[in-house]
Design a protein around this motif. Structure first.
Motif, short mmCIF file in Angstrom:
data_model
loop_
_atom_site.label_atom_id
_atom_site.label_comp_id
_atom_site.label_asym_id
_atom_site.label_seq_id
_atom_site.Cartn_x
_atom_site.Cartn_y
_atom_site.Cartn_z
N LYS A 130 40.97 33.71 36.47
CA LYS A 130 41.40 32.60 35.63
C LYS A 130 41.23 31.31 36.42
N LEU A 131 40.63 30.30 35.78
CA LEU A 131 40.49 29.01 36.45
C LEU A 131 41.83 28.27 36.43
N HIS A 132 41.93 27.22 37.23
CA HIS A 132 43.18 26.46 37.26
C HIS A 132 43.46 25.76 35.93
N ASN A 133 42.40 25.56 35.13
CA ASN A 133 42.63 24.95 33.80
C ASN A 133 42.97 26.01 32.75
N GLY A 134 43.16 27.24 33.20
CA GLY A 134 43.59 28.30 32.29
C GLY A 134 42.46 29.08 31.64
N LYS A 135 41.22 28.64 31.82
CA LYS A 135 40.08 29.35 31.20
C LYS A 135 39.86 30.70 31.88
N GLU A 136 39.57 31.69 31.06
CA GLU A 136 39.28 33.02 31.62
C GLU A 136 37.81 33.11 31.97
N VAL A 137 37.52 33.65 33.14
CA VAL A 137 36.13 33.77 33.56
C VAL A 137 35.81 35.18 34.06
N ALA A 138 34.53 35.48 34.04
CA ALA A 138 34.03 36.73 34.63
C ALA A 138 33.23 36.33 35.87
N VAL A 139 33.55 36.95 37.00
CA VAL A 139 32.90 36.56 38.25
C VAL A 139 32.07 37.73 38.76
N LYS A 140 30.77 37.51 38.81
CA LYS A 140 29.86 38.57 39.26
C LYS A 140 29.62 38.37 40.76
N VAL A 141 29.85 39.41 41.53
CA VAL A 141 29.71 39.31 42.99
C VAL A 141 28.66 40.32 43.44
N GLN A 142 27.72 39.85 44.24
CA GLN A 142 26.62 40.73 44.67
C GLN A 142 26.93 41.39 46.01
N TYR A 143 26.54 42.63 46.12
CA TYR A 143 26.72 43.34 47.38
C TYR A 143 25.88 42.66 48.46
N SER B 223 44.00 32.88 39.34
CA SER B 223 44.23 34.31 39.57
C SER B 223 42.88 35.01 39.63
N PHE B 224 42.85 36.12 40.34
CA PHE B 224 41.61 36.87 40.52
C PHE B 224 41.96 38.35 40.58
N GLU B 225 41.41 39.12 39.67
CA GLU B 225 41.71 40.56 39.66
C GLU B 225 40.95 41.27 40.77
N LYS B 226 41.70 41.96 41.62
CA LYS B 226 41.06 42.55 42.80
C LYS B 226 40.14 43.72 42.45
N PHE C 108 31.22 27.23 40.84
CA PHE C 108 31.64 28.50 41.46
C PHE C 108 30.49 29.51 41.43
N THR C 109 29.28 29.01 41.44
CA THR C 109 28.11 29.89 41.37
C THR C 109 27.18 29.62 42.54
N THR C 110 26.73 30.69 43.17
CA THR C 110 25.78 30.59 44.29
C THR C 110 24.74 31.70 44.11
N THR C 111 23.91 31.91 45.11
CA THR C 111 22.92 32.98 44.96
C THR C 111 23.57 34.36 44.84
N ARG C 112 24.80 34.49 45.35
CA ARG C 112 25.42 35.82 45.32
C ARG C 112 26.73 35.91 44.51
N VAL C 113 27.16 34.78 43.99
CA VAL C 113 28.37 34.78 43.14
C VAL C 113 28.03 34.02 41.87
N LEU C 114 28.31 34.64 40.72
CA LEU C 114 28.02 33.95 39.45
C LEU C 114 29.30 33.93 38.61
N THR C 115 29.75 32.72 38.28
CA THR C 115 30.98 32.60 37.50
C THR C 115 30.65 32.10 36.10
N MET C 116 31.08 32.88 35.12
CA MET C 116 30.79 32.52 33.72
C MET C 116 32.01 32.77 32.86
N GLU C 117 31.96 32.19 31.68
CA GLU C 117 33.02 32.37 30.70
C GLU C 117 33.23 33.87 30.41
#
Lengths: 208, 448
Positions: free
Chosen positions: B153-166, B135-138, B241-250
């Motif tokens: 939320k990852l498929h294993n149920g872990k909650e994550v914070a996803v930072k997206v760069q403009y 799931s991903f909150e819009k 799930f992390t690149t130069t413009r997307v950072l996925t963390m717990e």
């Protein structure tokens, strides 16, 4: 011997496929109709039975890609988008479908969708434009804007859209990220303008 | 107390120090931006005129027009935002009027809509967010450096914070710095102009580092290691799930400072988190030889179980070995009141040949600033950070340094200054009183 409709379709398809490969490989300008006909094993004259010119041929490819971009947009839209978001999604989906044509879309559109004439000089270009704007009309209607095809609103949109295409074709930023920002900004400007939510920036008022 | 100091003080009480609020500054095309631009232009011209007693009207208008143009380039979201941040980091060129103007702007980058997020995901990770995550909150739940943060939320149920760069921020920063460098040419007759260039280049390298989320992720991992077995929690990174413009963390559940303070917590609880924030800052400083320059409330999560989440690692500056030694020797000299060692430190910091070349006015101000900075370390036992007088003194000294406009100083000073002001402001807001001296000196002893 009569050529069946099926055979005609097959030849047309193979010309388009060969052209797409050659344009990508050696560029639009450097590819000749002779190269294309040779590549798909037909006489040069035969190619002209199908396409009037190299430009028409390229415009047909672009129009097909625009069509598949439109389908991609339909698949991706959720129906919950706000106006700016839906316009953005449509253009971004279309550009994604047009990606292989990016470097030579400029000359193709210049000949296929003349910006100086209301009606395009190329029927394929004209059809692509009509289809694109029809979708824009639908998006606007979804958000309560009933706009005539020939209205100034559509002209304004079209100007912004051509500007986006022109920028995109020359965009050297990685993954053309600058164009994404430009689409967003342009569609915000457009939505604000048609909502009469516009302020003329002071910098653009000339006092001298 | 002058009105400017008052306004800084009120901001410290309610929010954060002047410099950090530039982080979200962007306006573009608004009348505020143009006013700010005019003030900037005016202030630069003022320096020019004062120093050279002559006026170059042509370049004045040219500069003004260029800044106005910059203010209208709305789609380049990095532009004003980063230039604002840069100016904030260079108090030497930041005129007092500009601080007020920029502070009053309070611009927040409008959220990226979900269609834009999806395009960034397609470009960066090849799939839409809803394909990658269960799931991903819009809607974003927080603003981040140069982007925004979404819960997922990852498929294993872990909650994550996803930072997206403009999109396109990194590219605009380079272009903006070039524009700024051209604009600053109008100051070329000002004393020590050549040192200004070093500050601009230094800021550029930090900003460009900040826009690379892979670099941030690497620094986050370093911090995760140094804070293992402590009450500081650095989120786990999800590199897939992390690149130069997307950072996925717990995702770390908890409260930010403002909502924590709204619960009217007792002093013991406030002291507890103040100590942890201080520890995160000081430990990172000594063990990684790094100044964490973005010490503002949004980068900490105060967790229910008493742990502190340290969640943003974008803006930092690392010392090189030589500079680090100078810094440590300088600090020791300060604590031991070793005048000769201190003179040597100041001479090197001001990039002079001998201490006789030092500008006495600057030395006087700098020494007062140093005394303000080390006051909590010199105080044996608990230091009362809640004293308004102490914060006011820091704000006054900042304003004095702005007025003095001294640019001949190691660019590193910009970041340590910003970090220290950020720390003191957080402590002030927490109205805490604890033994900072022991914390600091223990860390210093352990790592030097």
């Amino acid at each position: 011997m009569r050529i069946t409709q099926e055979a005609k379709e097959k030849t047309r398809k193979s010309i388009l496929e060969a052209a797409e490969i050659l344009f990508a490989k050696q560029g639009f300008e450097k590819t000749t109709t002779r190269d294309i006909s040779a590549s798909c094993g037909i006489a040069k004259g035969t190619l002209f039975n199908y396409f009037k010119s190299k430009e028409t041929l390229a415009m047909t490819l672009v129009a097909q890609a625009m069509e598949s971009g439109r389908k991609m947009f339909e698949r991706r839209r959720t129906g919950k988008e706000i106006l700016v978001e839906e316009l953005f999604l449509f253009i971004a989906s279309e550009l994604r479908a047009l990606k292989t044509f990016r470097t030579y879309i400029g000359p193709v559109l210049a000949s296929g969708m003349s910006i100086f004439s209301k009606e395009s000089i190329c029927p394929e270009g004209e059809e692509a434009r009509r289809n694109h704007l029809k979708t824009i009309g639908k998006i606007l209607a979804n958000h309560g804007f009933e706009i005539e095809y020939n209205s100034i609103v559509i002209t304004l949109y079209w100007s912004l859209y051509l500007g986006i295409l022109a920028h995109w074709s020359k965009d050297k930023t990685p993954k053309q990220s600058e164009t994404l920002a430009l689409i967003d900004y342009s569609m915000h400007t457009f939505a604000n303008t048609i909502s009469s939510n516009t302020v003329v920036p002071e910098a653009f008022i000339c006092n001298e | 107390m002058n009105s400017l100091t008052e306004s800084i003080l009120s901001r410290v009480q309610t929010r954060k120090i002047p410099s950090s609020s530039f982080v979200r500054t962007w306006t573009l095309g608004s009348s505020h931006a143009k006013i700010a631009a005019r003030y900037f232009s005016y202030a630069i011209q003022k320096h020019f005129v004062e120093d050279e007693k002559k006026k170059d009207l042509y370049s004045h208008f040219q500069l003004q027009s260029a800044l106005q143009l910059l203010g209208t380039m709305g789609y380049l979201r990095g532009a004003i935002m980063k230039i604002g941040q840069l100016i904030a980091n260079l108090p030497q060129i930041m005129p007092g009027e500009l601080i007020e103007i920029f502070e009053s702007l309070q611009f927040e980058a409008p959220p990226m809509h979900y269609s834009l997020i999806r395009e960034v995901f397609l470009d960066e990770l090849g799939r839409d967010p809803e394909e990658i995550f269960a799931s991903f909150e819009k809607n974003a739940f927080a603003a981040a450096s140069l982007g925004q943060v979404h819960r997922a939320k990852l498929h294993n149920g872990k909650e994550v914070a996803v930072k997206v760069q403009y999109p396109n921020i990194a590219e605009t920063i380079e272009a903006d710095i070039k524009i700024l460098s051209v604009l600053l040419q109008t100051m070329r007759f000002k004393k020590d102009f050549q040192y200004l260039g070093a500050h601009v280049q230094d800021a550029k390298s930090v900003f460009l580092n900040e826009v690379d989320y892979l670099s941030e992720a690497a620094f986050m991992e370093k911090n995760r290691k140094i804070f293992t077995d402590s009450k500081i929690v650095v989120p786990r990174l999800y590199p897939e799930f992390t690149t130069t413009r997307v950072l996925t963390m717990e995702y770390l559940p908890g409260k930010h400072l403002q909502s924590f303070l709204a619960t009217n917590p007792p002093l013991s609880r406030r002291n507890h988190f103040a100590e942890l924030i201080s520890y995160s800052f000081v430990h990172s400083w000594f063990s990684l030889r790094t100044v964490y320059a973005d010490l503002h409330p949004g980068n900490f999560v105060l967790m229910q179980d008493g742990r502190l989440g340290f969640i943003d690692f974008g803006c930092y500056r690392q010392f090189d070995v030589e500079r680090w030694k100078l810094q440590v020797d300088g600090e020791l000299a300060m604590f031991q009141d070793d005048r000769d060692a201190l003179k040597f430190y100041l001479t090197r910091l001001a990039m002079r040949e001998t201490s006789a070349d030092l500008d006495p006015e600057w030395v006087d101000l700098f020494m007062r600033q140093l005394r303000w900075v080390i006051a909590p370390v010199l105080k044996t036992g608990p230091f009362d950070f809640s004293r308004t007088e102490y914060v006011k003194q820091g704000a006054d000294l900042l304003m004095e340094s702005v007025r003095q406009g001294h640019v001949r100083i190691d660019p590193f000073y910009n970041w340590s200054n910003r970090a220290l002001l950020g720390h003191r402001s957080l402590m002030y807001r927490l109205r805490c009183k604890f033994d900072y001296s022991s914390l600091y000196l223990t860390e210093m002893k352990q790592f030097t």
